[in-house]
Design a protein around this motif. Sequence first.
Motif, PDB file in Angstrom:
ATOM      1  N   THR A 123      -5.773   1.243  -0.988  1.00 22.42           N
ATOM      2  CA  THR A 123      -4.991   0.078  -1.427  1.00 22.42           C
ATOM      3  C   THR A 123      -4.966  -0.986  -0.338  1.00 22.42           C
ATOM      4  OG1 THR A 123      -3.577   1.498  -2.777  1.00 22.42           O
ATOM      5  CG2 THR A 123      -2.763  -0.708  -2.294  1.00 22.42           C
ATOM      6  N   PHE A 133      -4.721   6.965  -1.171  1.00 21.44           N
ATOM      7  CA  PHE A 133      -4.126   5.834  -1.886  1.00 21.44           C
ATOM      8  C   PHE A 133      -3.655   4.759  -0.905  1.00 21.44           C
ATOM      9  CE2 PHE A 133      -4.292   8.433  -5.576  1.00 21.44           C
ATOM     10  CZ  PHE A 133      -4.124   7.588  -6.663  1.00 21.44           C
ATOM     11  N   LEU A 134      -3.071   5.171   0.193  1.00 16.34           N
ATOM     12  CA  LEU A 134      -2.589   4.208   1.199  1.00 16.34           C
ATOM     13  C   LEU A 134      -3.748   3.411   1.783  1.00 16.34           C
ATOM     14  CD1 LEU A 134      -0.048   3.287   2.871  1.00 16.34           C
ATOM     15  CD2 LEU A 134      -0.759   4.976   4.575  1.00 16.34           C
ATOM     16  N   ILE A 166      -2.234  11.143  -0.727  1.00 18.40           N
ATOM     17  CA  ILE A 166      -1.365  10.026  -0.333  1.00 18.40           C
ATOM     18  C   ILE A 166      -2.077   9.103   0.639  1.00 18.40           C
ATOM     19  CG2 ILE A 166       0.747   9.413   0.912  1.00 18.40           C
ATOM     20  CD1 ILE A 166       2.088  11.849  -0.322  1.00 18.40           C
ATOM     21  N   ALA A 214       0.907   4.400  -2.593  1.00 16.29           N
ATOM     22  CA  ALA A 214       0.677   5.767  -2.103  1.00 16.29           C
ATOM     23  C   ALA A 214       1.756   6.726  -2.570  1.00 16.29           C
ATOM     24  CB  ALA A 214       0.588   5.756  -0.576  1.00 16.29           C
ATOM     25  N   SER A 265       0.840  -1.201   0.000  1.00 15.12           N
ATOM     26  CA  SER A 265       0.000   0.000   0.000  1.00 15.12           C
ATOM     27  C   SER A 265       0.876   1.251   0.000  1.00 15.12           C
ATOM     28  CB  SER A 265      -0.917   0.002   1.223  1.00 15.12           C
ATOM     29  OG  SER A 265      -1.750  -1.135   1.237  1.00 15.12           O
TER      30      SER A 265
END
Length: 324
Positions: A73, A69-70, A66, A26, A22
């Motif tokens: 995911t 996305f982290l 960020i 990110a 992940s």
Amino acid sequence: MINKNSLLLKKIFIIYILFIFSFIVAFQLFGYSKDYFNYVELLSNNTLKIEPTWAFIRYVLHNHIIFIFLLVTFISLYLKYQFFDLINNGIELLLLYLATYYLLHEYTQIRVALAIGIYLKGIKYITQRKFCKYLFFYLLAGITHYSLIILFPLYFFYSFRLKIIVIIPYIIFLLSFLFSDKIKEKDFISEILIFLKLELINGYYLAKRTQASKVFYLLAKKQLLCLIILLVCYYLFIVKKIKITASVKISISCVSYSLILFYICSFTPFEVMATRFSEILIYFSIILMTQLKSFIREKSLYSLLILLVVIFFSYSNIIVTGVF
């Protein structure tokens, strides 16, 4: 006590692996994906239209790209791991997934990656025949990425006899080959036909490929590989009549449905969607190969075959995504 410690270590290992991958997404550590800046724009600009799930995420975590996305995911990979673990090969299937479709989905197409994870959460209700629970996760996946709306019939498709599930893709493939004008030029097909001394078929093929589509390849290697895997399933579970489990049948159904979507597109103006629709479920081909291992005598050779298939899928997706 030993079992509890083992389970704890397993959970820590899984969380660690998921966090690492992940983190890579990110911060785009493999280089910016093709879709990255489009996602940044979509998740930063409230005026742009996006699926309801992502609109909610954008509203709650606005401008924290960020972290989005982290978090997304991690959730996507965790949902997939939960599904893999139901098949009793959780870690193995997770690692195989990371080696093949992680780059295409989580790293490049995060919206569809999350949607697939949500949909997989509801797949167990297909085998349990719990329609309302399946419908909930199907709808949630659909409002996360609209392309997953195409998967609704899978609930009913699973209830067909196994023989029908396996045969339908071959029928549609044959019809596509005979009547579609979307056979992209690939010389290796012609070379194989010449080698097998199938001059008439080769002549037909050469005539068809002059009308090739630039965006659709009817004889795509991944899909041909899936047809071969289904042929093995036909031999094991229909010819030899080996008892089939629900988890194996759902994998066969997903591979078959993926092929049906792909080949049906050869008769429509929406050929560009063929691969996108097919890729949603095509990882089940690798899942199915691991499940079939217990029915194969030469397990060492078969394991090597799985490795070669994984390398092929991995290389194909590296080329498609353009990373590295």
